[in-house]
Scaffold this active site. Structure first.
Site, PDB file in Angstrom:
ATOM      1  N   HIS A  23      40.478  14.310  28.744  1.00 49.34           N
ATOM      2  CA  HIS A  23      39.630  13.134  28.897  1.00 49.34           C
ATOM      3  C   HIS A  23      38.313  13.497  29.589  1.00 49.34           C
ATOM      4  CE1 HIS A  23      43.023  10.208  28.062  1.00 49.34           C
ATOM      5  NE2 HIS A  23      43.663  11.359  28.236  1.00 49.34           N
ATOM      6  N   ASP A 129      36.969   5.426  30.318  1.00 46.90           N
ATOM      7  CA  ASP A 129      38.150   5.738  29.530  1.00 46.90           C
ATOM      8  C   ASP A 129      38.995   4.476  29.388  1.00 46.90           C
ATOM      9  OD1 ASP A 129      40.861   6.905  28.806  1.00 46.90           O
ATOM     10  OD2 ASP A 129      39.661   8.731  28.979  1.00 46.90           O
ATOM     11  N   SER A 152      39.794   8.179  23.817  1.00 50.49           N
ATOM     12  CA  SER A 152      39.808   9.637  23.737  1.00 50.49           C
ATOM     13  C   SER A 152      40.843  10.166  22.765  1.00 50.49           C
ATOM     14  CB  SER A 152      40.062  10.234  25.125  1.00 50.49           C
ATOM     15  OG  SER A 152      41.300   9.773  25.635  1.00 50.49           O
ATOM     16  N   GLN A 348      38.183  28.276  24.129  1.00 48.36           N
ATOM     17  CA  GLN A 348      38.732  27.820  22.848  1.00 48.36           C
ATOM     18  C   GLN A 348      37.660  27.572  21.792  1.00 48.36           C
ATOM     19  OE1 GLN A 348      42.300  25.397  22.635  1.00 48.36           O
ATOM     20  NE2 GLN A 348      41.117  23.777  21.652  1.00 48.36           N
ATOM     21  N   HIS A 363      49.289  22.251  19.848  1.00 45.26           N
ATOM     22  CA  HIS A 363      50.017  21.047  20.262  1.00 45.26           C
ATOM     23  C   HIS A 363      49.408  19.786  19.655  1.00 45.26           C
ATOM     24  CE1 HIS A 363      46.495  21.152  22.707  1.00 45.26           C
ATOM     25  NE2 HIS A 363      46.812  20.096  23.408  1.00 45.26           N
ATOM     26  N   TRP A 366      43.864  15.822  20.823  1.00 36.38           N
ATOM     27  CA  TRP A 366      42.757  15.396  19.973  1.00 36.38           C
ATOM     28  C   TRP A 366      41.545  16.311  20.107  1.00 36.38           C
ATOM     29  CZ3 TRP A 366      42.060  13.820  15.570  1.00 36.38           C
ATOM     30  CH2 TRP A 366      40.925  13.155  15.122  1.00 36.38           C
ATOM     31  N   ASN A 367      41.293  16.833  21.311  1.00 38.97           N
ATOM     32  CA  ASN A 367      40.215  17.808  21.450  1.00 38.97           C
ATOM     33  C   ASN A 367      40.438  18.995  20.519  1.00 38.97           C
ATOM     34  OD1 ASN A 367      38.239  17.141  23.764  1.00 38.97           O
ATOM     35  ND2 ASN A 367      40.214  16.731  24.705  1.00 38.97           N
ATOM     36  N   SER A 368      41.644  19.526  20.516  1.00 43.03           N
ATOM     37  CA  SER A 368      41.943  20.693  19.691  1.00 43.03           C
ATOM     38  C   SER A 368      41.812  20.387  18.212  1.00 43.03           C
ATOM     39  CB  SER A 368      43.360  21.208  20.003  1.00 43.03           C
ATOM     40  OG  SER A 368      43.419  21.747  21.310  1.00 43.03           O
ATOM     41  N   ASP A 387      49.670  11.291  22.224  1.00 39.40           N
ATOM     42  CA  ASP A 387      49.177  11.006  20.875  1.00 39.40           C
ATOM     43  C   ASP A 387      49.414  12.155  19.911  1.00 39.40           C
ATOM     44  OD1 ASP A 387      47.417  12.647  22.270  1.00 39.40           O
ATOM     45  OD2 ASP A 387      45.651  11.908  21.219  1.00 39.40           O
TER      46      ASP A 387
END
Length: 470
Positions: A23, A129, A152, A348, A363, A366-368, A387
Site C-alpha cells: 500500500h 487508502d 490498492s 523487483q 504470490h 497486485w503490485n507484482s 486479494d
C-alpha cells in the site's frame, strides 16, 4: 524557499497510506505522478513507514523531488510479533497490531496537520487508502477539503470482495458477467474482516474513487464497481490511474547502486530466467521451502529466488532480525551458475524489466501483477492470502497470461516439488508458455498505450487533476 505549510497555493494533495508495503508503495508512486504536475504532495504516515516507503521505492528517488513532503505522525510502541508460517490462514495476522495502532493514534495528529494545511490552499485533496478511512470523516470538517478513496487491489478483486460483502446482489442493473465460483474463505482473518468493516462505515464522505489499474485491462470491473449498491455511498465516477509503477527503468539502481542479481542476469540468455518472489507479507514453512527448492532444481530452469522472511510491523527496529531460512543440503552450491538465491530486498522492477527474465513465480500481490504486465512477463501463480486468489484468477482465467502452481481450492495441501516442476516447465519451455509470453507482451503494449498521449490512464489522471484543481 517558503515553508510548504504556509505557502499559498491553489491545490495540495495529502496522501494517507495503509501501513503495509504494498500500500505504501502504490501511494508513493502516485505521489510522484501528481507532483510531476506541479502540485505539492504531503505523504502522511509514521516515521517508520515513511522510511520504509522511501528505502524500498524503485525506479526513481523521492528525495530529489522537492514538492513531496513527508510528515511523520507519532506512533507509540506496538507489538511486533514474528510471522507464523505454520498458521492455517496465511494472512499476515502478525501485522494486525501495527494496523490497529495506526487507526487508533493517527487520527488526532492527522486532524492537526489538516487544520494547518487548509488555510494555505484553495482546495485540499485527501487521497487515503480505502482501509485507512478516518481521513474521509476529518475532511468533512473543512469546506475546502475533500477525500478520495484509493483502492490498492485490482478492480477485479475489489468487485468480488464487495459482491461477497453485499451478499452477492443479483440486481439486473449490474449486468454481471458469468462469474466463476468464489469465496472469501481463507483470504483474511476474522479480526481483519472486522477491521475492514469498521473502516468502511467511514467512507460515506468520500468525493470519488481511484483505482491503480488500466481501463484497457480492467475497465469492465471498474464500471461494475461504480454500480454496486453500497449502503450510504453515492455512485460517483471512478478514475483508473494505473499502473502507477514506473514503466521505463534505467537499470542503474540510483544511489543504492546496481544489485548483484542484475549483474548475474546480464550473463543469462534472453527470457531464460524465472524470477521467484512471494512479496513482503507472505511466509513459507520449511517444508514448503524444501519442496519449492527441489521443484526449481528439477525444472532445470534458470532462476532468481528471493527467499526472506515476511516483514514485521516495524522493519526498522534493531531487534527485527529476519529468520535465515535453511535450504536443502548443498542446494546453493549445486546451482552451478543456473540459479541465484537472494536473501535481502530485491530490485523487483529492474529484475522484471531485464531482458533475461522470462517468467515470474509470484504470490500475485497486485503490485507484482501490475509490474509483470508492465514489462511483459507471464506468471506462475501461487496465491497466499488477501486479494491474491482473485488476482491469480484474473491473470490465469481472464487475461490468459499465467499458469496456476498453487491451486487455491487445495490451499491446505503442501505444493509438492513435482507440481512446482510441472508449473515452471509449462511457463518457461512449453508452447503454452510461449503463448502466455506473447499475451503478456500484448498487455505490456496496452499499458504503454494507456500512458501515451490520449491513452486511458493518462486521460483519467488528467481528469482527476483537473477535477481537484477546479
Amino acid at each position: 524557499m517558503e515553508n510548504p505549510l504556509t505557502e499559498s497555493i491553489s491545490v495540495a494533495v495529502v496522501m494517507v497510506p495503509f501501513p503495509a508495503q504494498g500500500h505504501l508503495n502504490q501511494l508513493l508512486h502516485f505521489s510522484r505522478l501528481i507532483s510531476s504536475r506541479g502540485i505539492p504532495v504531503h505523504f502522511v504516515t509514521s516515521a517508520t513507514h515513511n522510511s520504509q516507503a522511501q528505502i524500498r521505492v524503485q525506479g526513481w528517488d523521492p528525495l530529489i523531488i522537492s514538492n513531496i513532503h513527508f510528515h511523520d505522525l507519532p506512533l507509540p510502541p506496538f507489538p511486533v510479533p514474528p510471522p507464523d508460517p505454520h498458521a492455517q490462514n496465511k494472512f499476515p495476522a502478525h501485522l494486525q497490531p501495527s494496523f490497529d495502532a495506526a487507526v487508533l493514534h493517527f487520527r488526532q495528529p492527522f486532524a492537526a496537520l489538516l487544520r494547518s494545511l487548509c488555510p494555505t490552499a484553495h482546495r485540499i485533496a485527501i487521497i487515503h487508502d480505502d482501509v485507512m478511512a478516518f481521513p474521509a470523516q476529518e475532511s468533512a470538517a473543512h469546506p475546502n477539503a475533500e477525500a478520495y478513496a484509493f483502492h490498492s487491489s485490482s478492480a477485479f478483486s475489489s468487485f468480488f470482495v464487495n459482491m461477497e460483502l453485499l451478499g452477492r446482489p443479483t440486481d439486473e442493473e449490474l449486468k454481471l458477467p458469468i462469474l466463476p465460483p468464489f469465496s472469501l474463505e481463507g483470504c483474511f482473518t476474522d479480526q481483519f474482516m472486522d477491521f475492514i468493516s469498521s473502516q468502511s462505515e467511514m467512507l460515506r464522505d468520500d468525493a470519488g474513487d481511484l483505482y491503480n489499474t488500466c481501463r484497457m485491462v480492467e475497465g469492465e470491473f471498474v464500471d461494475l464497481l461504480s454500480k454496486l449498491p453500497i449502503p450510504g455511498k453515492t455512485k460517483l465516477r471512478p478514475w483508473a490511474v494505473g499502473p502507477l509503477n514506473p514503466i521505463v527503468i534505467d537499470g542503474h539502481g540510483g544511489s543504492r547502486g546496481r544489485h548483484d542479481c542484475l549483474e548475474w542476469l546480464d550473463k543469462q540468455p534472453p527470457r531464460s530466467v524465472l524470477y521467484v518472489s512471494f512479496g513482503s507479507n507472505s511466509s513459507l514453512t520449511e517444508e514448503e521451502i524444501y519442496e519449492l527448492g527441489m521443484g526449481l532444481k528439477q525444472s532445470e530452469q534458470r532462476f532468481i529466488w528471493v527467499l526472506r522472511e515476511a516483514d514485521r510491523g516495524d522493519i526498522l527496529r534493531e531487534e527485527n532480525n529476519l529468520k535465515n531460512y535453511t535450504l536443502p543440503d548443498n542446494f546453493e552450491l549445486g546451482l552451478k551458475g543456473v540459479g541465484m538465491v537472494v536473501r535481502d530486498w530485491a530490485p523487483q522492477l529492474e529484475i522484471l524489466a531485464h531482458q533475461s527474465t522470462g517468467g515470474f513465480l509470484s504470490h500475485c500481490g497486485w503490485n507484482s501483477c501490475l509490474e509483470s504486465m508492465s514489462f511483459g512477463v507471464p506468471l506462475a501463480t501461487w496465491p497466499m492470502h488477501s486479494d491474491q486468489p482473485f488476482n491469480a484468477m484474473l491473470m490465469t482465467e481472464y487475461l490468459k497470461m499465467g499458469v496456476p502452481v498453487r491451486d487455491w481450492a487445495r490451499r491446505e495441501k503442501i505444493v509438492g516439488s513435482g507440481d512446482v516442476e510441472v508449473g515452471v516447465r509449462r511457463l518457461m519451455e512449453n508452447e503454452e508458455g510461449k503463448e502466455m509470453r506473447r499475451r503478456a507482451e500484448e498487455l505490456r503494449g496496452v499499458i504503454r498505450d494507456a500512458w501515451s498521449k490520449g491513452g486511458g490512464s493518462r486521460k483519467d489522471l488528467d481528469s482527476f487533476i483537473a477535477h481537484i484543481s477546479r
